[in-house]
Design an enzyme around this catalytic site. Structure first.
Site, mmCIF file in Angstrom:
data_model
loop_
_atom_site.group_PDB
_atom_site.id
_atom_site.type_symbol
_atom_site.label_atom_id
_atom_site.label_comp_id
_atom_site.label_asym_id
_atom_site.label_seq_id
_atom_site.Cartn_x
_atom_site.Cartn_y
_atom_site.Cartn_z
ATOM 1 N N ASP A 1 2.547 19.156 -7.851
ATOM 2 C CA ASP A 1 3.114 20.288 -8.591
ATOM 3 C C ASP A 1 2.095 21.172 -9.317
ATOM 4 O O ASP A 1 1.205 20.653 -10.007
ATOM 5 C CB ASP A 1 4.050 19.787 -9.707
ATOM 6 C CG ASP A 1 4.951 18.661 -9.272
ATOM 7 O OD1 ASP A 1 4.961 18.314 -8.087
ATOM 8 O OD2 ASP A 1 5.649 18.113 -10.135
HETATM 9 N N1 DQQ Z 1 6.250 15.469 -9.802
HETATM 10 C C1 DQQ Z 1 7.673 15.621 -9.791
HETATM 11 C C2 DQQ Z 1 7.992 15.828 -11.238
HETATM 12 C C3 DQQ Z 1 7.048 14.894 -11.921
HETATM 13 C C4 DQQ Z 1 5.820 15.024 -11.086
HETATM 14 C C5 DQQ Z 1 8.120 16.770 -8.929
HETATM 15 C C6 DQQ Z 1 5.068 13.731 -10.912
HETATM 16 O O1 DQQ Z 1 9.324 15.532 -11.578
HETATM 17 O O2 DQQ Z 1 6.814 15.288 -13.256
HETATM 18 O O3 DQQ Z 1 7.386 16.834 -7.737
HETATM 19 O O4 DQQ Z 1 3.902 13.967 -10.162
#
Ligand code: DQQ
Length: 573
Positions: free
Chosen positions: A54
């Site tokens: 992300d």
């Molecule tokens: N990636 C998820 C989120 C979390 C993060 C979404 C963990 O919910 O915070 O891809 O790497």
């Protein structure tokens, strides 16, 4: 030994082909990823190695853009406590790496730092809220500040002593494993900051929890979520922001409210891994959001109908634009990722605004990306009829690293196929009626990553038009990866969606950003986006000599304009 002579024309053709491809080889040698890394992107953001997911905390501070991202510094999988990678840029195109940050520092993030967002507090002071994993792997919200506000690169951060600032308690009945990803905060005239946290509840109700604070440190959970919807599962990475009405393309700061404004709520659905959004009204008295149409679930509109997740916007006050960043995962096997030494990229930053219809958002690659377009050679074509069943070369550009804009005009509607009302799943329709399946009006579009006319391997982005029972036309836009690689281990799912456009009244436009293992497409006047990850085995680097405009329908279509540029490599260390 018998000898024979090749006809003069064939020799000429071979020589010019060699010359042309050699020219491209030379050009590419200077600009492409190394030949043992044919899938590394040249202008899509990715770190030097390892796992990335992300985008986190994007912001503009003292003229410098900041991009943080979920990162595993130790491998190509999401394993162990993720930290935040950090890169900075002056143009959102070229990036400079900065030291890793949000490393395990206190109990609140001892088991990892998950996603979060930045807010610029009064006095131009950035603050970041993110999800930490505490000693019990419970999800809590953590506040971080820059160590030195005089450093525009914000290299060092520290965690506020009073952390976590939001956490599950027996009273608030929060499930500590589904409680994460704070948004950028916004302030209303009452002087309170608001922030959303994604959550899910019993029976899979998805929620955007609302918290309020006067000082950004002490946060109180509101009685009601900003919005929730039944059976939509965990809402990851929520994003809530204002957009202007009436097709005004300007962005606005997250705290702005007013009569000319609608609000967008986007969530990343954990169940389907789709980024969906609704457009609606924000009642600031009740602190409640209501979508104009539909609800927040997998039938909502999507930012991108391909491989795209965990996106986040920020307001670029210098350009007065709202910018959208997203993550595109690999479609290759874990073994291949291990060989590559990296996994995950980000899509090209997109400006985002509300269409003048008010029904959907419009997205377009930031204009700075056009600075990477090589001045020459440029391939141009106007007013050419693309015969049904034909393949037309787009030659002379570096086909594995290109930006192509085309617009098509429908010439006759005689052969248009009937639309069957049971075709409610456009992605399925795209896979059943792929680029090689002959039709009436379409499929026509662009074939990328094709080494030869033999069609052994290619990725096709195309339109197909149908006529529905009420004499309205249905336009399908697809990205067909089914033949994108001879490597059987890749995920070759075909993507697509229906597009809200009248093909009789307007030309159908297509822009495709091609970058070694990415095909990022924008269709029908920026109304639809589809990102695909592909790993050709034949058309790699210099062997990807050409692109083709194809028409596999019975009807001819006209290219009213086509421009294709080779793209320079961005500086992304
Ligand atoms: N990636 C998820 C989120 C979390 C993060 C979404 C963990 O919910 O915070 O891809 O790497």
């Amino acid at each position: 030994m018998a000898s024979y002579k090749l006809p003069k024309q064939v020799i000429l053709l071979l020589v010019s082909l060699l010359f042309f491809c050699y020219g491209v080889v030379e050009l590419q040698a200077a600009q492409s990823p190394p030949s043992n890394q044919p899938y590394r992107t040249a202008y899509h953001f990715q770190p030097r190695k390892n796992w990335i997911n992300d985008p986190n905390g994007p912001m503009l501070f003292k003229g410098i853009y900041h991009l943080f991202y979920q990162y595993n510094p130790n491998g190509v999988k999401l394993r162990g406590p993720p930290v935040w990678g950090h890169s900075t840029s002056k143009d959102l195109v070229n990036w400079m790496p900065q030291p890793l940050t949000m490393e395990p520092e206190m109990a609140a993030n001892i088991n990892g730092s998950w996603s979060g967002s930045a807010t610029i507090l009064p006095g131009n002071k950035p603050a970041i809220l993110f999800t930490g994993l505490d000693p019990n792997y419970e999800q809590v919200q953590v506040l971080a500040y820059p160590k030195d506000l005089n450093d525009p690169y914000l290299k060092e951060w520290f965690l506020a002593p009073k952390n976590p600032v939001m956490f599950p308690t027996p009273q608030n009945q929060i499930n500590a494993t589904s409680y994460r990803d704070p948004t950028t905060a916004w302030m209303l005239p009452d002087g309170n900051w608001r922030v959303l946290i994604g959550k899910s509840k019993r029976r899979q109700r998805g929620l955007s929890l609302l918290y309020r604070s006067r000082d950004f440190v002490h946060w109180v959970k509101a009685k009601h979520p900003l919005y929730s919807y039944e059976r939509s599962g965990m809402w990851e990475c929520p994003d809530f922001f204002p957009v202007y009405k009436n097709g005004n393309t300007m962005g606005i700061d997250t705290s702005v409210i007013g009569p000319n404004i609608k609000h967008v709520l986007k969530v990343s659905l954990d169940v389907s891994k789709h980024d969906v959004y609704t457009i609606g009204g924000y009642d600031t008295k009740k602190d409640a959001y209501t979508p104009d149409v539909g609800f927040m679930n997998d039938s909502s509109l999507r930012y991108d109908y391909g491989k795209y997740y965990a996106s986040k916007t920020f307001y670029d006050g210098a350009k007065k634009e709202r910018i959208l960043l997203g993550w595109a995962n690999e479609s290759s096997s874990e073994e291949d990722d291990a060989k590559k030494g990296w996994s995950g990229i980000h899509t090209i930053p997109r400006t985002i605004w509300l269409d003048k219809s008010g029904n959907q958002l419009i997205q377009w690659p930031i204009s700075n990306i056009e600075k990477l377009r090589q001045k020459s050679p440029v391939f141009k074509l106007y007013g050419k009829l693309i015969k049904g069943g034909s393949l037309n070369e787009v030659s002379g550009i570096t086909a594995a690293q290109a930006d192509v804009e085309i617009s098509f005009k429908i010439k006759d509607l005689e052969n248009v196929e009937k639309f069957d009302a049971s075709w409610t799943n456009p992605q399925l329709l795209c896979s059943q009626k792929g680029g090689s399946v002959k039709g009436g009006l379409g499929p026509f579009g662009l074939m990328t990553f094709q080494a030869s006319k033999g069609l052994e391997e290619y990725t096709a982005v195309f339109f197909r038009i149908f006529k529905a029972y009420d004499n309205k036309y249905v336009v399908l836009m697809c990205s067909d990866q089914s033949r994108s690689s001879l490597n059987p281990t890749n995920d070759k799912t075909t993507y697509g969606s229906f597009v809200d456009v009248n093909p009789v009244r307007e030309d159908l436009s297509l822009r495709v950003l091609i970058d070694h293992s990415v095909v990022e497409s924008f269709g029908a006047k920026r109304k639809e986006c589809v990102t695909a990850r592909v790993y050709p085995t034949l058309a790699i680097n210099e062997k990807a000599c050409n692109l083709y405009v194809f028409n596999n329908g019975k009807s001819d279509v006209e290219i009213t304009g086509l421009t294709a540029w080779s793209m320079k490599k961005a500086s992304i260390a």
